[in-house]
Design a protein around this motif. Structure first.
Motif, PDB file in Angstrom:
ATOM      1  N   VAL A 132       0.863  -1.175   0.000  1.00 21.63           N
ATOM      2  CA  VAL A 132       0.000   0.000   0.000  1.00 21.63           C
ATOM      3  C   VAL A 132       0.906   1.234   0.000  1.00 21.63           C
ATOM      4  O   VAL A 132       1.951   1.242   0.654  1.00 21.63           O
ATOM      5  CB  VAL A 132      -0.971  -0.004   1.211  1.00 21.63           C
ATOM      6  CG1 VAL A 132      -0.233   0.007   2.533  1.00 21.63           C
ATOM      7  CG2 VAL A 132      -1.970   1.139   1.135  1.00 21.63           C
ATOM      8  N   ASP A 134       2.348   4.688   1.008  1.00 21.21           N
ATOM      9  CA  ASP A 134       2.411   5.249   2.363  1.00 21.21           C
ATOM     10  C   ASP A 134       1.503   6.452   2.569  1.00 21.21           C
ATOM     11  O   ASP A 134       1.114   6.750   3.692  1.00 21.21           O
ATOM     12  CB  ASP A 134       3.856   5.572   2.758  1.00 21.21           C
ATOM     13  CG  ASP A 134       4.520   6.613   1.881  1.00 21.21           C
ATOM     14  OD1 ASP A 134       3.898   7.099   0.902  1.00 21.21           O
ATOM     15  OD2 ASP A 134       5.683   6.949   2.166  1.00 21.21           O
ATOM     16  N   GLU A 137      -3.766   6.821   3.388  1.00 18.80           N
ATOM     17  CA  GLU A 137      -4.289   6.583   4.738  1.00 18.80           C
ATOM     18  C   GLU A 137      -5.637   5.860   4.759  1.00 18.80           C
ATOM     19  O   GLU A 137      -5.847   4.992   5.607  1.00 18.80           O
ATOM     20  CB  GLU A 137      -4.371   7.899   5.525  1.00 18.80           C
ATOM     21  CG  GLU A 137      -3.004   8.486   5.864  1.00 18.80           C
ATOM     22  CD  GLU A 137      -2.157   7.603   6.765  1.00 18.80           C
ATOM     23  OE1 GLU A 137      -2.714   6.885   7.619  1.00 18.80           O
ATOM     24  OE2 GLU A 137      -0.924   7.621   6.618  1.00 18.80           O
ATOM     25  N   ILE A 140      -4.777   2.218   4.204  1.00 22.41           N
ATOM     26  CA  ILE A 140      -4.047   1.677   5.355  1.00 22.41           C
ATOM     27  C   ILE A 140      -5.015   1.413   6.499  1.00 22.41           C
ATOM     28  O   ILE A 140      -4.996   0.340   7.113  1.00 22.41           O
ATOM     29  CB  ILE A 140      -2.909   2.627   5.784  1.00 22.41           C
ATOM     30  CG1 ILE A 140      -1.815   2.662   4.709  1.00 22.41           C
ATOM     31  CG2 ILE A 140      -2.330   2.215   7.138  1.00 22.41           C
ATOM     32  CD1 ILE A 140      -0.786   3.766   4.890  1.00 22.41           C
ATOM     33  N   TYR A 143      -7.140  -1.654   5.646  1.00 22.89           N
ATOM     34  CA  TYR A 143      -6.396  -2.906   5.779  1.00 22.89           C
ATOM     35  C   TYR A 143      -6.172  -3.277   7.240  1.00 22.89           C
ATOM     36  O   TYR A 143      -6.289  -4.440   7.625  1.00 22.89           O
ATOM     37  CB  TYR A 143      -5.063  -2.817   5.031  1.00 22.89           C
ATOM     38  CG  TYR A 143      -5.213  -2.641   3.535  1.00 22.89           C
ATOM     39  CD1 TYR A 143      -6.241  -3.263   2.832  1.00 22.89           C
ATOM     40  CD2 TYR A 143      -4.331  -1.849   2.819  1.00 22.89           C
ATOM     41  CE1 TYR A 143      -6.377  -3.101   1.468  1.00 22.89           C
ATOM     42  CE2 TYR A 143      -4.456  -1.686   1.452  1.00 22.89           C
ATOM     43  CZ  TYR A 143      -5.489  -2.311   0.780  1.00 22.89           C
ATOM     44  OH  TYR A 143      -5.620  -2.158  -0.578  1.00 22.89           O
ATOM     45  N   GLN A 144      -5.856  -2.309   8.057  1.00 22.58           N
ATOM     46  CA  GLN A 144      -5.677  -2.587   9.485  1.00 22.58           C
ATOM     47  C   GLN A 144      -7.000  -3.018  10.112  1.00 22.58           C
ATOM     48  O   GLN A 144      -7.028  -3.924  10.950  1.00 22.58           O
ATOM     49  CB  GLN A 144      -5.095  -1.376  10.204  1.00 22.58           C
ATOM     50  CG  GLN A 144      -3.650  -1.139   9.827  1.00 22.58           C
ATOM     51  CD  GLN A 144      -3.080   0.156  10.380  1.00 22.58           C
ATOM     52  OE1 GLN A 144      -3.782   1.166  10.498  1.00 22.58           O
ATOM     53  NE2 GLN A 144      -1.796   0.143  10.706  1.00 22.58           N
ATOM     54  N   VAL A 150       0.606  -3.844   8.815  1.00 23.24           N
ATOM     55  CA  VAL A 150       1.393  -3.024   7.894  1.00 23.24           C
ATOM     56  C   VAL A 150       2.834  -3.105   8.368  1.00 23.24           C
ATOM     57  O   VAL A 150       3.155  -2.678   9.470  1.00 23.24           O
ATOM     58  CB  VAL A 150       0.884  -1.567   7.864  1.00 23.24           C
ATOM     59  CG1 VAL A 150       1.753  -0.724   6.936  1.00 23.24           C
ATOM     60  CG2 VAL A 150      -0.573  -1.525   7.417  1.00 23.24           C
ATOM     61  N   ASP A 152       6.180  -1.903   8.559  1.00 25.58           N
ATOM     62  CA  ASP A 152       6.989  -0.701   8.340  1.00 25.58           C
ATOM     63  C   ASP A 152       8.462  -1.011   8.096  1.00 25.58           C
ATOM     64  O   ASP A 152       9.171  -0.219   7.482  1.00 25.58           O
ATOM     65  CB  ASP A 152       6.873   0.245   9.538  1.00 25.58           C
ATOM     66  CG  ASP A 152       5.481   0.825   9.689  1.00 25.58           C
ATOM     67  OD1 ASP A 152       4.804   0.996   8.660  1.00 25.58           O
ATOM     68  OD2 ASP A 152       5.073   1.089  10.824  1.00 25.58           O
TER      69      ASP A 152
END
Length: 173
Positions: A132, A134, A137, A140, A143-144, A150, A152
Motif C-alpha cells: 500500500v 504510504d 491513509e 491503510i 487494511y488494518q 502493515v 513498516d
C-alpha cells in the motif's frame, strides 16, 4: 446498494477491455497515470494466453476477480502466487485491489479481499500479502481494520527498464 446485489467472479478474456479501464482508473487515483505503459493485448496474453491460440495448456501469470454491481464492473483484484521459503508454502500476492470511488465504503473492497483470502485458504497458502502506498491513509486504515499488519520495516526493491537490462546482462549500473 445492497451487498446481495454484488457479484464477484473470475475475469474472462471478454473482460480485458473493462479491466484495462479499471487499471487506468486505479493509476489515476494513485497519481500514476504516466506509469500505465501496457496495452490490452499484453494484458490478455498474460492473463489468458494469446488471442486466437489454443489456451488449453496456458498457465496464467496472474488472476483477476471482477466485482459487479447491477451488471456494471465497479472493482477488481489482480493477484498471483508467490512462495514463502520460511513457511515452505505458497502464498498469494495481491498486486491491485481497486473499487471505483463512487462505490467505496459499501463493503466491496472487503468482499474482494475476502474472496482472494478464501482462494488462499482453499489453495493451502500460508499467507496473503499486498503493498500500500504510504500516503494512502484510507487504504491503510481499511487494511488494518480487516486484520492486516502493515510492515513498516520492509521496503520494496524494484529494477525496471534499462536498469533491468543492465542487471540481466551483468553490466555495472
Amino acid at each position: 446498494m445492497s451487498l446481495n446485489e454484488l457479484k464477484l467472479r473470475p475475469a474472462t478474456p471478454a473482460d480485458v477491455p473493462v479491466l484495462f479501464e479499471l487499471i487506468k482508473a486505479l493509476a489515476e487515483y494513485e497519481k500514476l497515470s504516466d506509469a500505465v505503459t501496457g496495452n490490452l493485448a499484453s494484458l490478455e496474453t498474460h492473463l489468458f494466453g494469446e488471442s486466437g491460440s489454443d489456451r488449453s495448456n496456458f498457465r496464467p501469470i496472474a488472476e483477476v476477480i471482477i466485482a459487479e454491481f447491477a451488471d456494471k464492473p465497479v472493482g477488481f483484484s489482480l493477484f498471483f502466487h508467490n512462495f514463502s521459503t520460511f513457511l515452505t508454502q505458497p502464498g498469494i500476492y495481491i498486486e491491485d485491489l481497486f473499487v471505483l470511488p463512487e462505490y467505496r465504503g459499501q463493503g466491496i473492497g472487503k468482499q474482494l479481499i475476502s474472496y482472494v483470502a478464501q482462494l488462499a485458504v482453499s489453495r493451502n497458502c500460508g499467507r496473503l500479502e499486498w503493498s500500500v502506498l504510504d500516503w494512502n491513509e484510507p487504504a491503510i486504515g481499511f487494511y488494518q481494520h480487516i486484520g492486516a499488519s502493515v510492515l513498516d520495516e520492509w521496503r520494496i526493491c524494484r529494477v525496471t527498464g534499462d536498469s533491468l537490462s543492465n542487471l540481466a546482462s551483468g553490466q555495472k549500473l
